[in-house]
Motif scaffolding. Sequence first.
Motif, PDB file in Angstrom:
ATOM      1  N   ALA A 128     -37.941   5.112 -24.981  1.00 14.65           N
ATOM      2  CA  ALA A 128     -38.996   6.091 -24.710  1.00 14.65           C
ATOM      3  C   ALA A 128     -40.002   6.162 -25.852  1.00 14.65           C
ATOM      4  CB  ALA A 128     -38.383   7.471 -24.466  1.00 14.65           C
ATOM      5  N   ALA A 129     -40.021   5.129 -26.693  1.00 11.51           N
ATOM      6  CA  ALA A 129     -40.871   5.168 -27.892  1.00 11.51           C
ATOM      7  C   ALA A 129     -42.333   5.424 -27.567  1.00 11.51           C
ATOM      8  CB  ALA A 129     -40.723   3.866 -28.676  1.00 11.51           C
ATOM      9  N   TYR A 130     -42.796   4.912 -26.435  1.00  9.42           N
ATOM     10  CA  TYR A 130     -44.210   5.033 -26.087  1.00  9.42           C
ATOM     11  C   TYR A 130     -44.442   5.932 -24.880  1.00  9.42           C
ATOM     12  CZ  TYR A 130     -44.850   1.536 -29.624  1.00  9.42           C
ATOM     13  OH  TYR A 130     -44.846   0.884 -30.845  1.00  9.42           O
ATOM     14  N   ALA A 131     -43.434   6.704 -24.520  1.00 12.14           N
ATOM     15  CA  ALA A 131     -43.582   7.646 -23.414  1.00 12.14           C
ATOM     16  C   ALA A 131     -44.374   8.871 -23.872  1.00 12.14           C
ATOM     17  CB  ALA A 131     -42.207   8.068 -22.900  1.00 12.14           C
ATOM     18  N   ASP A 132     -44.947   9.569 -22.916  1.00  6.56           N
ATOM     19  CA  ASP A 132     -45.770  10.745 -23.190  1.00  6.56           C
ATOM     20  C   ASP A 132     -44.895  11.987 -23.327  1.00  6.56           C
ATOM     21  OD1 ASP A 132     -47.994  12.384 -23.515  1.00  6.56           O
ATOM     22  OD2 ASP A 132     -48.313  12.613 -21.352  1.00  6.56           O
ATOM     23  N   ILE A 133     -43.944  11.917 -24.255  1.00  8.64           N
ATOM     24  CA  ILE A 133     -43.017  13.025 -24.471  1.00  8.64           C
ATOM     25  C   ILE A 133     -42.717  13.138 -25.965  1.00  8.64           C
ATOM     26  CG2 ILE A 133     -41.906  12.957 -22.202  1.00  8.64           C
ATOM     27  CD1 ILE A 133     -39.657  11.296 -23.461  1.00  8.64           C
ATOM     28  N   ALA A 134     -42.317  14.337 -26.379  1.00 15.59           N
ATOM     29  CA  ALA A 134     -41.785  14.523 -27.729  1.00 15.59           C
ATOM     30  C   ALA A 134     -40.342  14.031 -27.741  1.00 15.59           C
ATOM     31  CB  ALA A 134     -41.851  15.996 -28.121  1.00 15.59           C
ATOM     32  N   HIS A 163     -31.628  18.319 -36.613  1.00 16.40           N
ATOM     33  CA  HIS A 163     -31.989  19.644 -37.138  1.00 16.40           C
ATOM     34  C   HIS A 163     -33.037  20.355 -36.291  1.00 16.40           C
ATOM     35  CE1 HIS A 163     -29.768  18.340 -40.666  1.00 16.40           C
ATOM     36  NE2 HIS A 163     -30.580  17.301 -40.780  1.00 16.40           N
ATOM     37  N   GLY A 164     -33.136  20.000 -35.007  1.00 17.05           N
ATOM     38  CA  GLY A 164     -34.089  20.665 -34.130  1.00 17.05           C
ATOM     39  C   GLY A 164     -35.519  20.223 -34.308  1.00 17.05           C
ATOM     40  N   GLU A 165     -35.753  19.190 -35.120  1.00 20.61           N
ATOM     41  CA  GLU A 165     -37.112  18.679 -35.281  1.00 20.61           C
ATOM     42  C   GLU A 165     -37.415  17.683 -34.164  1.00 20.61           C
ATOM     43  OE1 GLU A 165     -38.350  17.362 -39.088  1.00 20.61           O
ATOM     44  OE2 GLU A 165     -37.305  18.942 -40.184  1.00 20.61           O
ATOM     45  N   CYS A 166     -38.665  17.235 -34.112  1.00 23.80           N
ATOM     46  CA  CYS A 166     -39.020  16.269 -33.080  1.00 23.80           C
ATOM     47  C   CYS A 166     -40.144  15.367 -33.567  1.00 23.80           C
ATOM     48  CB  CYS A 166     -39.444  16.977 -31.790  1.00 23.80           C
ATOM     49  SG  CYS A 166     -41.093  17.714 -31.844  1.00 23.80           S
ATOM     50  N   MET A 167     -40.237  14.198 -32.933  1.00 23.91           N
ATOM     51  CA  MET A 167     -41.426  13.363 -33.063  1.00 23.91           C
ATOM     52  C   MET A 167     -42.466  13.917 -32.101  1.00 23.91           C
ATOM     53  SD  MET A 167     -40.248   9.372 -33.287  1.00 23.91           S
ATOM     54  CE  MET A 167     -41.927   8.779 -33.535  1.00 23.91           C
ATOM     55  N   LEU A 168     -43.648  14.201 -32.593  1.00 21.11           N
ATOM     56  CA  LEU A 168     -44.689  14.716 -31.730  1.00 21.11           C
ATOM     57  C   LEU A 168     -45.026  13.722 -30.629  1.00 21.11           C
ATOM     58  CD1 LEU A 168     -47.169  16.122 -34.421  1.00 21.11           C
ATOM     59  CD2 LEU A 168     -45.451  17.402 -33.111  1.00 21.11           C
ATOM     60  N   LYS A 169     -45.434  14.230 -29.483  1.00 20.78           N
ATOM     61  CA  LYS A 169     -45.952  13.362 -28.432  1.00 20.78           C
ATOM     62  C   LYS A 169     -47.082  12.518 -29.008  1.00 20.78           C
ATOM     63  CE  LYS A 169     -46.912  15.248 -24.469  1.00 20.78           C
ATOM     64  NZ  LYS A 169     -47.355  16.195 -23.405  1.00 20.78           N
ATOM     65  N   PRO A 170     -47.236  11.275 -28.544  1.00 26.22           N
ATOM     66  CA  PRO A 170     -48.327  10.444 -29.060  1.00 26.22           C
ATOM     67  C   PRO A 170     -49.697  11.114 -28.987  1.00 26.22           C
ATOM     68  CG  PRO A 170     -46.829   9.094 -27.771  1.00 26.22           C
ATOM     69  CD  PRO A 170     -46.377  10.518 -27.594  1.00 26.22           C
ATOM     70  N   CYS A 198     -51.874  18.135 -42.880  1.00 29.57           N
ATOM     71  CA  CYS A 198     -51.433  17.961 -41.495  1.00 29.57           C
ATOM     72  C   CYS A 198     -50.049  18.593 -41.363  1.00 29.57           C
ATOM     73  CB  CYS A 198     -51.378  16.482 -41.141  1.00 29.57           C
ATOM     74  SG  CYS A 198     -50.934  16.147 -39.414  1.00 29.57           S
ATOM     75  N   VAL A 199     -49.934  19.607 -40.529  1.00 28.92           N
ATOM     76  CA  VAL A 199     -48.676  20.331 -40.360  1.00 28.92           C
ATOM     77  C   VAL A 199     -48.063  19.936 -39.020  1.00 28.92           C
ATOM     78  CG1 VAL A 199     -47.562  22.585 -40.355  1.00 28.92           C
ATOM     79  CG2 VAL A 199     -49.640  22.234 -41.707  1.00 28.92           C
ATOM     80  N   ASN A 200     -46.872  19.363 -39.062  1.00 28.31           N
ATOM     81  CA  ASN A 200     -46.236  18.818 -37.860  1.00 28.31           C
ATOM     82  C   ASN A 200     -45.226  19.771 -37.231  1.00 28.31           C
ATOM     83  OD1 ASN A 200     -47.666  16.396 -38.171  1.00 28.31           O
ATOM     84  ND2 ASN A 200     -46.118  15.583 -39.559  1.00 28.31           N
ATOM     85  N   GLY A 201     -45.332  21.055 -37.556  1.00 26.32           N
ATOM     86  CA  GLY A 201     -44.502  22.079 -36.931  1.00 26.32           C
ATOM     87  C   GLY A 201     -45.354  23.313 -36.723  1.00 26.32           C
ATOM     88  N   ALA A 202     -44.897  24.184 -35.846  1.00 20.31           N
ATOM     89  CA  ALA A 202     -45.673  25.375 -35.519  1.00 20.31           C
ATOM     90  C   ALA A 202     -45.365  26.519 -36.481  1.00 20.31           C
ATOM     91  CB  ALA A 202     -45.389  25.801 -34.082  1.00 20.31           C
ATOM     92  N   VAL A 203     -46.285  27.477 -36.531  1.00 17.08           N
ATOM     93  CA  VAL A 203     -46.120  28.701 -37.319  1.00 17.08           C
ATOM     94  C   VAL A 203     -46.577  29.877 -36.462  1.00 17.08           C
ATOM     95  CG1 VAL A 203     -46.468  27.555 -39.545  1.00 17.08           C
ATOM     96  CG2 VAL A 203     -48.440  28.516 -38.324  1.00 17.08           C
ATOM     97  N   ALA A 204     -46.037  31.060 -36.767  1.00 16.42           N
ATOM     98  CA  ALA A 204     -46.528  32.249 -36.076  1.00 16.42           C
ATOM     99  C   ALA A 204     -47.949  32.561 -36.537  1.00 16.42           C
ATOM    100  CB  ALA A 204     -45.605  33.431 -36.341  1.00 16.42           C
TER     101      ALA A 204
END
Length: 217
Positions: free
Chosen positions: A47-53, A58-65, A149-155
């Motif tokens: 799924a390396a090139y799929a349109d998904i995270a 540790h609950g982290e993810c690779m961002l969608k492309p 560049c921040v690759n995680g969300a914040v409140a």
Amino acid sequence: MTPDYAHARDLMVEQQVRPWDVLDARVLDVLAAMPRELFVPPAYIGAAYADIALPLAHGECMLKPVVAGRALEAIRAQPTDDVLEIGTGSGYVTACLSRMARDVVSIEQHADLAAAARVRLEAQGIANARIEVADALTWHSDRHFDAICVNGAVATIPAHFVSMLKPGGRLFIVRGREPAMEAVLLRNESGGPRIESLFETDIPYLAGAAPVPVFHL
């Protein structure tokens, strides 16, 4: 039969990323050249090139492309830029930034993810990116950066992230409450930060940056 990853990259760029308003030629070139399959956990290589995270430890993810592409498009790192990345994860965005910027410092809270990302960067011959193991919400540097560049969300956007920007610097970050978060570009202008809304998305929060739970009786 060996997968044709070069073709998959071309399709990712032309069918996913470009239609999502990623039009900067340098960004598209980097995404078309960077072997994303080498940054994906082995269980998800198909799924390396799929349109998904893609999930990481540790609950982290690779961002969608498309999200990675929009982040790179937003900050538009230049060959003379010093860039700070928050949330190394697999190291994929780190690698892309390294091809566009002069120098990249990447912060990752988890030592195992940082170690694996270092190996991947070294395998690509990347020497202008350094990964530090630290909590980004408490990490400070005397340096100031042209882009963050921040690759995680914040409140809410942490003030000390903004304080590490040079005058005129750019910050890409996702803020708000899931599932309808807002990706924004913050510019550190002389009259104060100016924030431009980019798109809605939903990505995991940085550790310690989630909203305080609201309890309803």
